[in-house]
Design a protein around this motif. Structure first.
Motif, PDB file in Angstrom:
ATOM      1  N   THR A 173       0.873  -1.180  -0.050  1.00  0.00           N
ATOM      2  CA  THR A 173       0.024   0.238  -0.042  1.00  0.00           C
ATOM      3  C   THR A 173       0.947   1.194  -0.115  1.00  0.00           C
ATOM      4  N   ARG A 216      -7.777   3.935   2.881  1.00  0.00           N
ATOM      5  CA  ARG A 216      -6.816   3.092   3.362  1.00  0.00           C
ATOM      6  C   ARG A 216      -7.222   1.721   3.336  1.00  0.00           C
ATOM      7  N   GLU A 253      -7.043   0.205  -0.123  1.00  0.00           N
ATOM      8  CA  GLU A 253      -5.873  -0.051  -0.435  1.00  0.00           C
ATOM      9  C   GLU A 253      -5.382  -1.396  -0.101  1.00  0.00           C
TER      10      GLU A 253
END
Ligand SMILES: Nc1ncnc2c1ncn2[C@@H]1O[C@H](COP(=O)(O)OP(=O)(O)OP(=O)(O)O)[C@@H](O)[C@H]1O
Ligand SMILES: [Mg+2]
Lengths: 253, 280
Positions: free
Chosen positions: A81, A156, A159
């Motif tokens: 990520t 997030r 990801e």
């Protein structure tokens, strides 16, 4: 499983990585910490092939990563990520995750041109699996929303789902809980913990010490491109060089 | 006006609608992969010349002509794609425009292309259903592509090439595929075009044409195959529709384009527009 040997990487005069030797053992969760600008993200960029180090060797499960283009490194079993989120923001959540499976979808050109049975099964299976991954990271029910519309914390999470979609053996997380509230942080913490059952190895960068200390089996500390300490969380917390590095940062900040 | 006289008047326009629809699709393909390539007009020219040479000078069959017209620009794209696709953005645009100039100058100077006079007396072999068939097949192909891993790779590369690469996508190969496939479609359009216009000259496929083709995709939108088809139709029809304005025609044409780009930056056909929540 991952071995960096005497890796150096310079940007002009900046020695972002300076003679870094580091190994990541199979299984378990390893943390990579260090003050801002220590070279942590640069290290991830070197591992994933975005930067070619000026010196040193880098191998993953016996493969020499320095001779591979980034997409081959990814298909070798390394997913990541990004600290500054890099989603495909005009694609739906589910498509973002399915892109992560790109290399695993084995149908060929004739497959998609003629929409063969194998093609349709692979696509349906991919979607099914993507939905499960979205559920796993806590984004169930948003399949067809655009990624760009998600809140920061949810981006997030997406990801992470996209990286997991590649079914990597080594997962690199660059500040996975930056900008998250404490509920979200706890969710990510249990998610990362649950990856142990999938026999995934995790290397993560994080500034949040509660998160790092609570999660990682071992830690490595970078400062000015050097590895200044390695060990268990308890050892690291007691290490004078580490305390020095972080205090130095606070004084200058 | 009965059918045959209507067709006699408008057949060129109708066939052009289809051919420029193909051209808009060909540039849509490269744009959807994030490549600002302006070589499509030149690829159309290569296809047009190659196929006209087959029927005119070698008395080959029309299918053979179209096949070569499709394959020749694809082969050229494969050759130049490897070095040229290292560039991106305006640099790619400039390099591909430069390539277009090279093609034009070569056509101007070769014997087989008829030099500055071009080719004349190309047999009129293109029927309306040839164009329709080409359009239907192309649209079907592009739709299948869009809903496959290749289409998703195109989109991913357009949005963030680095992230795409780190997801395991062989970005160089995927971009080359878009470039070559776009050239093949443009070449097919060129082959069809040559066989209803009777003549070909090097000027037909130059800078202006390259910009027109880009405008079609920008105007129509590139969020699906409907956008470029619409844009292609508009750019082809506008000059006809505005004929009444006489000398102000080109000015009106330009104003309409500016208005669309100002008020609909995603193009006319932009289904994603409705997916975005307000304020975000
Ligand atoms: N692409 C680049 N070009 C030039 N310098 C860079 C580049 N990327 C990083 N650097 C420099 O390299 C050094 C290390 O940066 P890096 O991003 O790896 O730090 P980091 O440990 O990830 O920091 P943070 O915790 O703030 O994310 C910094 O001095 C940074 O300015
Ligand atoms: Mg960083």
């Amino acid at each position: 499983m991952l071995a960096l040997h005497r890796i150096s990487h310079h940007f002009g005069g900046v020695r972002a990585l300076d003679d870094v030797t580091l190994t990541v053992e199979k299984g378990g969760i390893q943390g990579l910490i260090g003050p801002n600008g220590a070279g942590k993200t640069t290290l991830f960029n070197v591992i994933t092939g975005l930067f070619r180090p000026s010196e040193g060797t880098l191998s993953f499960e016996g493969h020499n990563l320095l001779q591979m283009p980034p997409h081959r490194i990814a298909t070798c079993g390394i997913a990541r990520t990004f600290q500054n989120i890099r989603l495909f923001s005009e694609m739906t959540l589910i498509d973002n995750v399915v892109v992560g499976m790109h290399a695993r979808l084995a149908y060929g050109t004739l497959g998609w041109m003629l929409r063969t049975r194998a093609f349709r099964q692979a696509e349906a299976g991919a979607r099914q699996q993507a939905r499960q991954l979205l559920e796993r990271v806590g984004l169930a029910g948003h399949d067809n929303e655009l990624a760009g519309n998600l809140s920061y914390g949810n981006q997030r999470k997406l990801e992470i789902a996209r990286a997991l979609a590649a079914e990597p053996r080594l997962l690199l997380l660059d500040e996975p809980v930056a900008g998250m509230n404490s509920t979200e942080k706890n969710e990510i913490m249990s998610l990362v913990k649950s990856l142990r059952q999938d026999h995934m190895t995790v290397l993560l960068i994080e500034h949040d010490m509660r998160f790092v200390m609570g999660l990682c089996d071992t830690l490595a500390v970078l400062n000015f491109g050097h590895v200044i300490a390695q060990g268990s969380p308890a050892q690291i917390q007691a290490n004078p060089a580490v305390i020095e590095a972080y205090l130095g940062q606070e004084e200058s900040a | 006006m009965d059918w045959s006289s209507w067709w006699a008047t408008y057949s060129t326009l109708v066939l052009s609608l289809g051919v420029y629809g193909l051209m808009a699709l060909s540039i849509y393909l490269t744009l959807s992969c994030g490549l600002l390539s302006l070589a499509n007009a030149a690829f159309m020219g290569i296809g047009a010349y190659a196929s006209a040479i087959v029927t005119l000078q070698y008395e080959g069959s029309f299918p053979a002509a179209l096949l070569l017209g499709t394959a020749a620009p694809a082969a050229v794209a494969l050759l130049i794609g490897v070095p040229v696709l290292r560039l991106s953005g305006v640099y790619l645009a400039m390099a591909t425009l430069g390539f277009g100039e090279v093609v034009r100058v070569i056509a101007l100077n070769l014997e087989i292309t008829g030099g500055p006079l071009g080719l004349n007396g190309i047999p009129l072999l293109t029927e309306w259903w040839h164009v329709l068939l080409a359009l239907v097949v192309t649209v079907a192909l592009l739709q299948a592509l869009r809903h496959s891993k290749v289409g998703r790779a195109f989109e991913a590369i357009r949005e963030d090439e680095t992230a795409a690469r780190l997801m395991g996508i062989a970005t160089e190969r995927v971009k080359l595929l878009a470039f070559v496939l776009g050239a093949a479609i443009a070449g097919l359009a060129g082959g069809l075009n040559a066989h209803y216009t009777f003549t070909l000259s090097p000027g037909n496929f130059g800078f202006e044409s390259a910009v027109d083709i880009l405008t079609m995709a920008v105007l129509g939108g590139i969020q699906g195959v409907a956008g470029p088809l619409l844009g292609g139709a508009l750019i082809t029809l506008l000059p006809e529709l505005l004929r009444g304005l006489q000398e102000f025609r080109m000015a009106a044409n330009g104003l309409i384009l500016i208005a669309v780009v100002l008020f609909m930056p995603q193009g006319i056909w932009a289904p994603l527009r409705f997916r975005r929540r307000p304020g975000k």
